[in-house]
Structures are given as C-alpha cells and as structure tokens.
Write a protein that holds these residues in place. Structure first.
Motif, mmCIF file in Angstrom:
data_model
loop_
_atom_site.group_PDB
_atom_site.id
_atom_site.type_symbol
_atom_site.label_atom_id
_atom_site.label_comp_id
_atom_site.label_asym_id
_atom_site.label_seq_id
_atom_site.Cartn_x
_atom_site.Cartn_y
_atom_site.Cartn_z
ATOM 1 N N ASP A 161 21.091 -9.432 -31.530
ATOM 2 C CA ASP A 161 19.556 -10.111 -31.724
ATOM 3 C C ASP A 161 19.941 -11.515 -32.416
ATOM 4 O O ASP A 161 19.857 -11.130 -33.534
ATOM 5 C CB ASP A 161 18.617 -9.289 -32.316
ATOM 6 C CG ASP A 161 18.550 -7.866 -31.353
ATOM 7 O OD1 ASP A 161 17.663 -8.306 -29.996
ATOM 8 O OD2 ASP A 161 18.535 -6.853 -31.996
ATOM 9 N N LYS A 210 18.162 -12.746 -27.513
ATOM 10 C CA LYS A 210 19.091 -12.034 -27.484
ATOM 11 C C LYS A 210 20.892 -12.566 -26.220
ATOM 12 O O LYS A 210 20.505 -13.859 -25.486
ATOM 13 C CB LYS A 210 19.161 -10.954 -25.779
ATOM 14 C CG LYS A 210 18.029 -9.737 -25.983
ATOM 15 C CD LYS A 210 18.724 -8.978 -26.464
ATOM 16 C CE LYS A 210 17.532 -7.559 -27.060
ATOM 17 N NZ LYS A 210 17.815 -6.579 -27.658
ATOM 18 N N TRP A 237 17.718 -10.854 -17.962
ATOM 19 C CA TRP A 237 18.411 -11.205 -19.468
ATOM 20 C C TRP A 237 18.915 -12.428 -19.533
ATOM 21 O O TRP A 237 18.416 -13.286 -20.610
ATOM 22 C CB TRP A 237 19.720 -10.435 -19.424
ATOM 23 C CG TRP A 237 19.247 -8.712 -20.031
ATOM 24 C CD1 TRP A 237 19.309 -8.213 -18.215
ATOM 25 C CD2 TRP A 237 19.121 -7.973 -21.019
ATOM 26 N NE1 TRP A 237 19.124 -6.441 -18.555
ATOM 27 C CE2 TRP A 237 18.740 -6.633 -20.560
ATOM 28 C CE3 TRP A 237 19.461 -8.213 -22.394
ATOM 29 C CZ2 TRP A 237 18.795 -5.979 -21.734
ATOM 30 C CZ3 TRP A 237 19.004 -7.744 -22.984
ATOM 31 C CH2 TRP A 237 18.689 -5.790 -22.379
ATOM 32 N N THR A 256 26.713 -7.255 -26.973
ATOM 33 C CA THR A 256 25.156 -8.249 -27.550
ATOM 34 C C THR A 256 24.434 -8.258 -28.910
ATOM 35 O O THR A 256 25.394 -7.100 -29.599
ATOM 36 C CB THR A 256 24.725 -8.166 -26.246
ATOM 37 O OG1 THR A 256 23.771 -7.171 -26.303
ATOM 38 C CG2 THR A 256 25.074 -8.465 -24.932
ATOM 39 N N HIS A 258 20.768 -2.933 -25.948
ATOM 40 C CA HIS A 258 21.915 -4.122 -26.066
ATOM 41 C C HIS A 258 23.301 -3.044 -24.996
ATOM 42 O O HIS A 258 23.158 -1.788 -25.070
ATOM 43 C CB HIS A 258 22.626 -3.734 -27.241
ATOM 44 C CG HIS A 258 22.041 -4.880 -28.221
ATOM 45 N ND1 HIS A 258 22.152 -6.466 -28.348
ATOM 46 C CD2 HIS A 258 20.951 -4.575 -29.230
ATOM 47 C CE1 HIS A 258 21.780 -6.722 -28.876
ATOM 48 N NE2 HIS A 258 21.264 -5.842 -29.528
#
Ligand code: ZN
Length: 601
Positions: free
Chosen positions: A232, A250, A244, A230, A187
């Motif tokens: 999940d 994410k 990303w 950030t 993250h």
C-alpha cells in the motif's frame, strides 16, 4: 573467452553511501570486472540506484520534496561517488527509468501468467489520525518470538526473524507513536514454495561458492513461504493487471523491482549500444547466452534476494517452477553462476551509523584521500570472508608502510635512478641467475594473481602481487645499482635497472585491477602512452522512452592493458618520476577520530 555478467548490488538512494557500502559491493566487483576484461573476457558490469519503497517516500515527506526529487538528488551523489572510486560500470543507471518499469511489469505479467503470483487478503496497518498506510518498518513493538522490545514490523533485529506487523505485541507508529489500526487489504504474493525444488537442485550444482553463502542459502529453502510483492504505497512501479494498473494506492514492492534491475540495466545498455538484442549474450539460457557466466556482488544482508528470490523470479518467468509454464518474450533466462557475498565492515569497532556519526561517506573520504588508497585497504583488509574493522590507524599504516614504502618506493627509486643515469630504458646485457629469478617471480604472478581474483579471493590475490613488489625491492637492495657507477660497472647497472623496470611494469599490470588510477600513472612514468587502465565517465542521457533525463556511469573498457607481461622497449625516454602515492601524516588519525560521534546511542 566467455561472456561474463558482473551484477552489482543496487545502492539505495535515500542518502550518500559510506565506505562500508562500497567495500561490500563496489570495489570487489570492479576488481573482478577489470581483471576479467584484461584476461580477454566480454564483461557486462551493470547496476544503478534503487529508488522506490517506503524509506524514500517517508524521507521525502520529511524533507518536503517529492520522492522523485529525493531520488534525483541521491542518484547524482552516488553516481559521482562511484565515478570517483573509478568503478568501471558498463552502465550504472536507476530504477526510475521507463525501461525499468516496462521490464519489471513484463516479469510480473510472465510470473502471473504462469501461476506463480497469487492474490490474498491480508491485514494492513493505517494511521488512525491520517488514514494513510503505515509501512511495516515504521511500526515498532515487541517481538512475539524473542520478546525484544524494539522489533520492527518487517523484522526483528534481535533474533533475525521476518515478521508481519500484526504479529508485534504493543505495536506503535515510529513516526508519531500512535497505535496503528489493522484493516483488510488485498495484495499479491510470490509463490516461493513452488521453486524450492528447482532452487535446491540449482544450489546442488553450485561449485566454488563461499561455504557460508551456500549453507545460508540452503537453509533458507527449509521454510519458504509465499512472499508479498505489492504494497500500500503511492511510490513505485504500478501493478500491470486489469483493475490494478490505474490504482494510485498499490505498487509493486521495492525488493521485487530492484532485483529485476540487473536485467533491465543490461537491456538499457544494449539499447544504448545500438544493438538492442546484445543483452541476450549474457542472459539467454536457450540461445546465444547459454554459456555465459553471471556473478552477483553484495553484502551478506542481501544474500536471500540473490540466492533465492531472484532465481525464483527467473525460474518462474522461464516456466520452470512446480507449475511449469512458458517463457515470456525474453525467453528462458540464466540463473546466477555465483552469489559473491562479502561480510560486514565496521568502523572503529562499531556498526556504521549515520545518526550516531559513526561513518565516513565516500565523498568526504575522496576529498581528503586518494581513491586507490581506499581501494588498496578494501582489497587487502576488507570484509571478504570475515567481518572486518576499519580503523584510521590501520588505514594510515597500510597506506604508509605498504603502498608508499613498498610499492611507491620501488617505482620511485627504480625509475629515478634510471632517469638520472640513462634518461631512457636501458638495454639489458647477459642475465645472471638473480635477474632470471626475479623476472620469473613477476611472470608467475599472472597465473597466481589471476586465478585468485577469478575465485574471488582478492585478499590473497593482492597479497601475491605485493609479494612480487617485495621480491623486487629485495633484488634492488641486493644488486645496489646505485653503486655500479664506474665505466666498468655501467653495463651491469643497465642490466639491473632494465630488469627492475621490467618487474615494475609487470607488478603494475598485476595491481591494475586493484589500483587503476595509480597504474595509469606508473604506466606513463615508464614511458607508456595512451590508456592503460580505462576509467568510467559520467554521461547525461535522455530516458529512452520519454521520461526525464539522468546521469549514468559508462565507459569504453575494451582499451587498455592485457593480463600479460609486456617486454619493455630499450630506448623509451624516461623523466624523473613524481611520487605516485601520498604519505599520510599520523596526525590524521586523531583528526578523523575527532570527527566521529561519541558513544551515546
Ligand atoms: Zn525477535
């Protein structure tokens, strides 16, 4: 005259809002904005619904709809409720616009480029039965700090400490009770310690903040840690970095995207106004907006986001943290002038709780009562600087004794008596010292009430305005113009009623920021034409960048009353008034209490 940004907290779109919410952010920001506009400032009042994050994802799953559908539903409900309260947003938008996504990503990239966003490997929880990520706040367990058994994965409500879910003892899923599995996941974190010095210096230069807000904010600086930005999660703004950007699992953390809404809403407003650069007058720290003022309105649970995190994002994007850097395409951005935080409103001695039915939603309130009755209660008795209890008995008492018997009665008896005896606003003859005195009290109100609203002391401000009302009622009782009926007394009756109506007009202007709906009515009763207190409207708009359309709140607020005494014009026709406020039957207290849930928890 200044450019004044009124940045109002973003209501979360997972359900309808109750009166506790709007007493914290909604009504105080509107009173302030209306006053500042009347005083000649260039106000930009922006906000919108906050629509990302796990609670909306989880609730959408439970309701069998998409997160977007859930957000659409409550965005509309909230827009209609805020409209019903007469909140004069220049733009009330939402966080699911393409404009907002682009601006969140621009700030993320700017912070990343300047070195304030770093990647880290952390432990994330997944549900062993489904393999899906288990959000922090859906994990429950025992607090490792205080031993409280109902702590959540993001914080302990008992001791107030922020937690990570893997710190909980005996963790379990709040969705199905199973024990979460912790796996490594990558993250991004915001390097908050890199802003401690800059934010500390900025806080040192703050003046006139409510002392508890300033103290709380300073204390937050003592223990700044890098903070995950950030998650999940599939629902949110994608991470704008190579490798990303296209990942479906994410997303940017909802708090990071929501605070950027103040800027994105200002830019959206400018783009819709026909001058796409106009937002800079409120935001540019190194150009036309450098003298602008920015006031942020919220409940106290949101102070950290506005006095530490939002300033950190602005400083980092502007290249002004410990690692320096350069400003992105928006240039250097203004930090808040003041974080105006209110305390909590409780209901009949209990915390608001939808599940326990200790609640009244704005919509239900407005179906049964007038918006100005609630606005009056919030201004006169709301949680401005202390936790405050809403009780139905007190609401009815203030409505009947203060609004109806005080202000409504003054309006009603002075206008009906004049209408009956003259049919128009009469000219005044020579003034007595008593006439001069009551006129002077009303005139002086413009300075005292205005100054108090400017300092966010709205409770004292409306108290001063109601003092003018009380003085005027006393003047009327003493002068008793209804007794001045003989031909000989007629000129004196005309003078007294002229003076009384002038004071009504002035008091009405003083009350306009608080009670805009009734102020418009009183203005019309006095023979006024056109807009006195401008109102917001709901407009269905297209997304500026090709996304789905949505409703916004907006309005033209350059019209209407100024913050000054306007001399009444003799000869203006008057009709017999209709009552401006509704007296409430005391039985509504019992009815409303019966609607509330019981004590079971
Ligand atoms: Zn604890």
């Amino acid at each position: 005259m200044s450019h004044v940004l009124a940045a109002v907290a973003w209501p979360y779109a997972n359900g309808p809002r109750h009166i506790g919410h709007v007493s914290g952010f909604g009504v105080p920001s509107d009173v302030f904005s209306r006053y500042m506009r009347m005083a000649g400032h260039d106000v930009l009042m922006v906000s919108g619904t906050d629509e990302h994050g796990t609670p909306i994802q989880v609730q959408a799953d439970a309701d069998g709809v998409t997160p977007r559908q859930l957000a659409d539903r409550y965005n509309r409900v909230i827009v209609e409720d805020l409209h019903g309260l007469g909140l004069s947003y220049d733009l009330f938008t939402r966080t699911t616009t393409r404009n907002h996504y682009a601006i969140v990503q621009e700030l993320f990239e700017g912070l990343h480029r300047n070195g304030y966003i770093v990647a880290r490997t952390t432990l994330g929880a997944i549900s062993p039965s489904t393999g899906r990520t288990l959000p922090d706040r859906y994990i429950e367990g025992t607090c490792p700090i205080c031993g409280y058994e109902g702590a959540r994965g993001d914080q302990c409500d008992n001791c107030g400490n922020q937690l990570d879910p893997e710190q909980l003892l005996n963790p379990r899923s709040r969705i199905n009770g199973e024990i979460p599995q912790f796996v490594e996941t990558e993250h991004f974190f915001l390097d908050l310690p890199a802003f401690a010095e800059a934010i500390g210096g900025w806080l040192d230069r703050r003046e006139n903040w409510r002392p508890n807000v300033l103290k709380f904010s300073r204390n937050l600086l003592d223990d700044l840690q890098p903070r995950a930005i950030t998650r999940d999660l599939e629902w949110g703004v994608p991470i704008p970095l190579d490798g990303w950007r296209d990942r479906a699992d994410k997303r940017i953390y909802v708090w990071f995207d929501a605070v950027i809404g103040y800027l994105s809403a200002s830019i959206e407003w400018a783009r819709r106004s026909g001058d796409p650069e106009a937002w800079r007058q409120w935001w540019s720290a190194d150009a036309q907006g450098k003298d602008a003022l920015g006031y942020y309105f919220m409940g106290k649970d949101n102070i950290v986001f506005h006095s530490v995190i939002w300033p950190a994002l602005l400083l980092g994007y502007s290249g002004e943290g410990d690692s320096g850097g350069t400003a992105g395409e928006f240039g250097k951005l203004n930090l808040p002038t003041e974080v105006v935080s209110s305390e909590y409103l409780t209901m009949e001695g209990k915390k608001f709780s939808s599940s326990r039915r200790v609640v009244i939603y704005v919509r239900d309130f407005l179906e049964r009562y007038d918006a100005d009755a609630l606005r009056y209660f919030i201004a006169a008795a709301g949680p401005e600087s202390n936790d405050t209890d809403f009780t139905w008995a007190e609401f009815v008492r203030r409505n009947n004794d203060e609004l109806v018997a005080g202000w409504g009665n003054l309006v009603n008896r002075s206008i009906s008596l004049t209408a009956k005896n003259f049919g128009e606003i009469p000219a005044a003859g020579p003034l007595t010292p008593e006439d001069e005195a009551v006129l002077a009290v009303a005139k002086a109100g413009f300075e005292t009430v205005g100054e108090l609203i400017g300092k966010h002391r709205q409770k004292a401000a409306i108290g001063e305005a109601m003092r003018v009302v009380a003085e005027a009622n006393r003047y009327l009782s003493e002068q008793a113009p209804w007794k001045l009926k003989s031909d000989e007394d007629k000129p004196r009756q005309a003078t007294v009623l002229h003076v009384a109506l002038q004071v009504v007009s002035d008091a009405n202007t003083l009350l306009t920021p608080f009670l805009p709906h009734s102020a418009q009515k009183v203005f019309e009763l006095l023979g006024g034409e056109g807009v006195h207190a401008p109102m917001p409207r709901i407009e269905e708009v297209e997304d500026l960048d090709g996304g789905p359309g949505y409703p916004v709140l907006t309005g033209d607020y350059r019209v209407g009353a100024r913050w000054e005494s306007v001399p009444l014009v003799p000869g203006t026709p008057l009709a017999a008034p209709k009552p401006v406020f509704r007296k409430l039957d005391p039985s509504v207290v019992e009815e409303e209490l019966a609607r509330l849930g019981g004590d079971e928890s």
